[in-house]
Design an enzyme around this catalytic site. Structure first.
Site, PDB file in Angstrom:
ATOM      1  CG  ASP A  16       3.143   0.325   8.539  1.00  0.00           C
ATOM      2  OD1 ASP A  16       3.395   1.540   8.507  1.00  0.00           O
ATOM      3  OD2 ASP A  16       2.030  -0.142   8.253  1.00  0.00           O
ATOM      4  CD  GLU A  66       1.409  -4.117   9.532  1.00  0.00           C
ATOM      5  OE1 GLU A  66       1.263  -3.289   8.610  1.00  0.00           O
ATOM      6  OE2 GLU A  66       0.461  -4.545  10.229  1.00  0.00           O
ATOM      7  CB  CYS A 117       2.941  -8.983   2.221  1.00  0.00           C
ATOM      8  SG  CYS A 117       2.548  -8.250   3.825  1.00  0.00           S
ATOM      9  NE  ARG A 146      -3.857  -5.277   5.349  1.00  0.00           N
ATOM     10  CZ  ARG A 146      -2.992  -4.421   4.808  1.00  0.00           C
ATOM     11  NH1 ARG A 146      -1.695  -4.551   5.070  1.00  0.00           N
ATOM     12  NH2 ARG A 146      -3.407  -3.460   4.001  1.00  0.00           N
ATOM     13  CG  HIS A 203      -3.339  15.106 -11.198  1.00  0.00           C
ATOM     14  ND1 HIS A 203      -4.465  15.725 -10.716  1.00  0.00           N
ATOM     15  CD2 HIS A 203      -2.482  15.016 -10.163  1.00  0.00           C
ATOM     16  CE1 HIS A 203      -4.288  16.002  -9.434  1.00  0.00           C
ATOM     17  NE2 HIS A 203      -3.098  15.581  -9.088  1.00  0.00           N
TER      18      HIS A 203
END
Length: 841
Positions: A723, A699, A770, A605, A462
């Site tokens: 997407d 999308e 985007c 959005r 991590h």
């Protein structure tokens, strides 16, 4: 039916506490609370009436579910799974109903004693977090004799407990990259806690409570392994479906782009390879070059009092400390999310789940009851779990030991006060340590930290993930030699090439400074010109905006020259909390973004919940394929109160002329029309005459195919290439196995982008991108050639993208794009782009 159950002894022998079992999984209470028996008889009897819900294929262990819901695991011997069934004869099968005292398993006590580390037989309640255990026997017991252990179901009327719902089970293949390490286990824990059900995960004959992160990690489940999920209780069916979906939903482990070489974390480390040039080698955790001053961080373990001041005093202290650390970690999560630091947020989210782990907490409490101090008990519980993970011979799980150490340090600090603070770092500090925890790294002043060098660790832990997210040049697994570096000395680090020069010559330092200065000068030059508009060589203006999550990033976008905000994701307002944000909170957060933009516009959005964006308190149904389920605008239309609250907050912003509302996951015109009508209705109720622009995200292929219809009613279109690529190619964008093939430059995706632009032009609408494709400098000329006029990227990339736009002839981009549309594969597209870039076409 009574909620209280008293177990009979399943064997004759001597009763011992779990802490006496020579296995840290059982001794630490990670499989549940209970006791152990040193057996003197060779037939295991049912300690109560119930159903056999699990029988190990090797016959050494089984689990009974009693009428009050208690799940009693009976495990004969330690490490007896390795015997492969030799010496064990099961007398019952899974699903059998048994009565108290009924023989369950016969075993050859002498043969097993010769081959197994111990014959100690464990009796634990695997769902003990839902039970209260009391009146435990001690000393010698006789098989079948009552009074071994009393178990009472928590929160159930003792006189009338409801009958347990029928148990159900199913199997799933684990899709999480690296298997069930900390973050996937934390995800599964979150799923388990949403249901009134007991969920267990079974793998290789071992079962773990799904609410226990440590127990899940202890199973050693790898990516691609098949596990069985057992569910029982009032919501068993729903819980089973949700858990299967969670197991099969791929998440990335945050590995380095290249194959990570991981050094052992339990033993001294030597350099990976001897170098003849005097440099010290290591593994690149985050690329970059730095020259700086060595600062050695000594890892001095705090001395703890072993004995406590009484069980009640120490238990109370432990409870307070855990609550304090939990609050602090939750604050870390919230602050990271507010900054848009998603990697940091996910890591501390996993720490939060570990803190909430019932079995880890029970292990610590068990040691307190044995007389240890709270601090010593928690350290011992953590160290036992660390030993288990290290023994699994799994590099990724071994790297999670650093997370456990981080929690140990924080809980002990809460109990005893903070350790002495680190002296202030000098400018351009190269911090060198044996190892470092995520919370220690995030508390180092970023502006003074030039690089990080660790003797241990790996490129998948991590800390390495955080270094990549924070752009801190970092070497790990560099060996003990780096710990011998002289504090205050000057070193030269090239993390990308995997080396550190401990004694650079004056000439080398001059060359290093020149390289670093050259890179910085180029960045400075780009930043100086970033605020100017981006025009192609033939004079066409292209808007370059920023993708952000909050006002701080909006200000950063302005500093980097962004023309506006191309995408504000509002999910950060809804995530990591127990209820929806109030309308006033939403308005304040979005108004702060507008205010930070100094007159620029912002595309905000609406909530894109569902799929891989989980909002725990929203009543989203479990789905076999969340990416194709209730997500995006579908969620908003299914939950109109949530959508209305967000729309009212947005309509309250000033000035509305600088606001553009964007709708996610639109699939057809009716969805857009419903939201448009709702905005008009709310605006009338609020007495507004002005309306903000309303756009839709492209999308899914259906939206691209219907772009002309959508553009007739929308003010702009914004393509989410991540997407769009996923749905066009039918490839999960979270799947590591498909990552290399998920290319937005696939000609099918390019054709859908071209179709979107063509449909928008029929109504004079502009089209932006985007998604991540806008940040790919190789894709920028393609997008411009297809007719895209707005690109939205991360704030730091704005100068680079603007510089790229200024070098392009739009006419040439259009000609090239038409050729690309005729290609048959993404490889052919990229090959043609490379030819064009080198001037060989």
């Amino acid at each position: 039916m009574s909620a209280t159950l008293t177990l009979a002894a399943p064997l004759s022998g001597l009763v011992l506490p779990l802490s006496a079992v020579p296995d840290p999984v059982f001794a630490g209470g990670m499989m549940g609370a209970g006791l152990a028996i040193e057996p003197l008889s060779s037939t295991l009897l049912a300690p109560c009436a119930g159903e056999v819900i699990q029988l190990s294929p090797t016959g050494h262990a089984l689990t009974l579910r009693a009428a009050n819901g208690a799940e009693v695991l009976l495990h004969i011997g330690i490490d007896t799974v390795k015997l492969g069934g030799a010496g064990f004869t099961p007398l019952v099968a899974t699903g059998a109903q048994v009565v108290c005292g009924q023989p369950l398993i016969e075993f050859d006590i002498d043969a097993i004693a010769r081959r197994a580390p111990s014959l100690l037989t464990v009796v634990v309640v695997s769902n003990s977090d839902a039970m209260t255990l009391s009146d435990s026997a001690s000393g010698p017991v006789q098989a079948g004799a009552a009074g071994l252990l009393t178990i009472r179901a928590n929160g159930v009327d003792q006189a009338s407990a409801p009958a347990a719902a029928p148990a159900c089970s199913d199997s799933a293949r684990v899709a999480h990259e690296g298997g069930l390490h900390a973050r996937p286990s934390a995800l599964l824990q979150g799923v388990a806690r949403r249901f009134d059900a007991q969920l267990d995960i079974e793998f290789n004959g071992q079962r773990a409570n799904a609410r226990s992160v440590t127990a899940l990690m202890t199973l050693g489940v790898g990516e691609g392994d098949r596990v069985t999920v057992h569910a029982g209780g009032a919501q068993a069916a729903e819980a089973l479906a949700a858990m299967l979906a969670a197991l099969q939903t791929a998440t990335a482990a945050g590995h380095a782009p290249a194959a990570a070489i991981t050094a052992p974390v339990s033993a001294p480390v030597t350099a990976l390879a001897a170098r003849s040039d005097g440099k010290l080698g290591g593994v690149c955790a985050a690329p970059g070059m730095a020259v700086g001053t060595v600062v050695l961080l000594a890892q001095q373990e705090r001395v703890l009092d072993e004995r406590g001041h009484g069980v009640e005093v120490e238990l109370a202290a432990l409870t307070r400390a855990l609550a304090q650390v939990q609050q602090a970690v939750a604050q870390d999560v919230a602050q990271a999310e507010a900054r848009g630091a998603h990697a940091e947020s996910e890591i501390f989210g996993a720490h939060l789940a570990l803190l909430d782990d019932p079995q880890l907490q029970q292990a610590a409490e068990g040691f307190v009851r044995d007389g240890y101090s709270a601090a010593f008990a928690y350290r011992r519980a953590i160290r036992q779990q660390s030993e288990v993970l290290l023994a699994l011979d799994n590099a990724l799980l071994a790297e999670r030991v650093a997370d456990l150490k981080d929690l140990e340090r924080r809980v002990i600090s809460a109990l005893l006060g903070e350790a002495p603070a680190l002296a202030e770092l000098p400018p351009q500090a190269v911090v060198v340590a044996d190892d470092l925890t995520p919370s220690q790294l995030t508390r180092l002043p970023r502006e003074r930290l030039a690089a990080l060098v660790l003797a241990r660790g790996g490129a998948s832990n991590h800390v390495a993930i955080l270094c990549r997210a924070l752009a801190i040049p970092s070497l790990v697994a560099a060996g003990d030699a780096v710990l011998a570096l002289a504090a205050g000395s000057t070193v030269w680090l090239d993390a990308g090439d995997g080396w550190l020069d401990p004694a650079p010559t004056a000439a080398n330092l001059a060359a290093a400074h020149q390289q670093i200065a050259g890179r910085e000068a180029r960045r400075d030059s780009l930043r100086r010109h970033a605020a100017a508009p981006a025009h192609t060589l033939d004079g066409v203006a292209i808007e370059v905006a920023a993708n952000i999550v909050n006002a701080a990033e909006a200000a950063e976008a302005v500093r980097h020259g962004a023309d506006g905000v191309g995408l504000l994701r509002t999910e950060f307002l809804f995530a990591h909390r127990s209820d929806a944000p109030a309308e006033a909170e939403q308005r304040a957060a979005c108004q702060a973004v507008l205010d930070a933009l100094d007159g620029r516009t912002a595309i905000i959005r609406t909530l894109d919940a569902g799929g891989d964006k989980e909002v725990p308190y929203l009543p989203l149904p479990p789905e076999d394929n969340p990416a194709l389920g209730l997500r995006g605008i579908r969620t908003g239309l299914a939950m109109p109160a949530v959508l209305d609250s967000q729309l009212r907050a947005l309509l309250s912003l000033t000035p509305l002329s600088r606001l553009r509302i964007l709708l996610p996951m639109i699939t057809d015109l009716s969805e857009l029309q419903q939201v448009r009508a709702r905005i008009d209705e709310l605006a009338r109720e609020m007495g507004l005459s002005e309306r903000p622009q309303l756009g839709v995200m492209i999308e899914v292929p259906s939206a691209a195919l219907l772009a002309e219809q959508l553009a007739a009613h929308a003010d702009f279109l914004s393509i989410g290439t991540n997407d769009l690529t996923q749905y066009t190619l039918a490839m999960d964008r979270c799947s590591p196995a498909l990552a290399a093939r998920l290319d937005p430059l696939h000609p099918a995706v390019l054709r859908l982008i071209e179709m979107t632009v063509r449909g928008a032009r029929q109504h004079g609408r502009w089209v932006g991108v985007c998604g991540a494709m806008a940040s790919d400098l190789a894709a920028v000329p393609v997008l411009l050639g297809l007719g895209v006029t707005e690109l939205s990227v991360s704030p730091a990339l704005v100068p680079e993208v603007k510089a790229c736009v200024r070098q392009l002839q739009l006419a040439q981009c259009r000609e090239q794009a038409q050729a690309l549309l005729q290609q048959s594969s993404p490889q052919a597209v990229r090959a043609l782009l490379q030819l064009a870039d080198t001037g060989q076409h």
